[in-house]
Design a protein around this motif. Sequence first.
Motif, PDB file in Angstrom:
ATOM      1  N   LYS A 313       8.077  37.314  14.711  1.00  0.00           N
ATOM      2  CA  LYS A 313       6.956  36.828  15.163  1.00  0.00           C
ATOM      3  C   LYS A 313       6.493  35.560  14.327  1.00  0.00           C
ATOM      4  N   MET A 314       6.653  35.481  13.139  1.00  0.00           N
ATOM      5  CA  MET A 314       6.150  34.714  12.277  1.00  0.00           C
ATOM      6  C   MET A 314       7.171  33.304  12.441  1.00  0.00           C
ATOM      7  N   HIS A 316       8.422  32.456  15.476  1.00  0.00           N
ATOM      8  CA  HIS A 316       7.962  31.862  16.699  1.00  0.00           C
ATOM      9  C   HIS A 316       6.737  31.196  16.351  1.00  0.00           C
ATOM     10  N   GLU A 317       5.920  31.868  15.681  1.00  0.00           N
ATOM     11  CA  GLU A 317       4.600  31.094  15.403  1.00  0.00           C
ATOM     12  C   GLU A 317       4.799  29.610  14.759  1.00  0.00           C
ATOM     13  N   ASN A 320       6.157  27.204  17.462  1.00  0.00           N
ATOM     14  CA  ASN A 320       5.143  26.821  18.201  1.00  0.00           C
ATOM     15  C   ASN A 320       4.045  25.615  17.728  1.00  0.00           C
ATOM     16  N   ASN A 321       3.974  25.937  16.426  1.00  0.00           N
ATOM     17  CA  ASN A 321       2.935  25.123  15.709  1.00  0.00           C
ATOM     18  C   ASN A 321       3.764  23.682  15.451  1.00  0.00           C
TER      19      ASN A 321
END
Length: 426
Positions: A313-314, A316-317, A320-321
């Motif tokens: 998840k991190m 992907h975060e 995206n950032n």
Amino acid sequence: MNYTVKKLPKGEVEIKFEISGLEYQPWLEKAAVHISEHAKIEGFRPGKAPYELVKKAVGEVKIYEEALDLMLPKYYGEAVEKEKLETIGQPKVNVEKLAPGNPMEFKIIVAMLPELVLPNLEKLSFKRKEVKVEKETADRAMADLTKMRRKEAVVSRPATGEDKVVVDLEMSRDQVALEGGGAKDHGVYLNERHYIPGFAEKLIGAVKGETREFALEFPKEHYQKHLAGQKVDFKATVKDVYGLEAPALDDEFAKRLGQKDLPALRALVEENLRAEDEHREDERAENEIIKVLTEKSKFGELPEILINEEVHKMEHELENNIARQGMELNPYLQSINKTMDDLKLDFVPQAIQRVKAALLIRAYGLENKIEVSDKEIAEEVEKQMEMYKNDAKTQEAIRDPEYAYYLETILRNRKTLAWLKDKLIK
């Protein structure tokens, strides 16, 4: 259905299934119907094509794969309930045999809920900081409103510290051009200080057509690690100089923004600032509560699968950032001199804390019977459908029944956090 359960290291369990041909035959029929609802089969309306034609159109293996997807939730749920397994997180499916005329064999590996001893909430309390909008903060916000509505006009004079200049920019180091260091028609507001320190000052006094060359040192904490603390050569050719004229901060200005007068505009600005500060204080208090509760709780062995999911998840975060900032992943990794595997290792400590926080919130939600109604889920779905009304792909994902389960978890966590804050903040 035959299955066996085997406990694995690192807080995981393996459930191995064998489904006979007789038992999975009805699932094949359902799978064929499901496929024909989405795949165009000549001469038949969606969902009405016979099994043999569907098999001919997409292949028998595709039907078996679809059948497995349809049957997994039922068999997995029955085994978990019968064995009274307390599982958590997304199960991982490994297919071992999926061939026509043979029993289906697959195994599911899933994390077991670790032991968790919660602290006594009666012995804990937290204080919320008072939120107050300072006069200087409101003054700056009002001034920023006028800055946002400045008029720009080309001037034929040297640039002052209050002007904007448009430059063609080149950057190099040791006479080698920096990748991505060139920019055409780059606007620089000379009274703002978010450029490389000293950059804006080097352009004060420049006139249209002038080229200025100078060297500056990048900040040591600069995000491009290969440039941090390094001296870089700049070449800036001024294309135009713009004078900036801000509107007067008066009643007329307030009316143009839809307010009755200047005091009404200021009251609105102060209200918005206060709301922002309240939100930040809510987040700070929430983070402090979770941090303290996590420290005072006792956790059993955390399943590796949960930590890996959180790291994913991190990842992907981060992607995206980076995309939101107009950057690409590989150049970013090169700039910090790391690989994605390096970053994943860096993420692990934070991932562990996030997993603990999730387990903690879940436990308090269950312990205090915090529920989410169907109406609340439906309202959230409607809200998100409206938010993504121009994004058909996202709307399709929101309609998926699995997404409703995800929303239920999110909403329950929100309600649990609200309950914790209400109980602990004095």
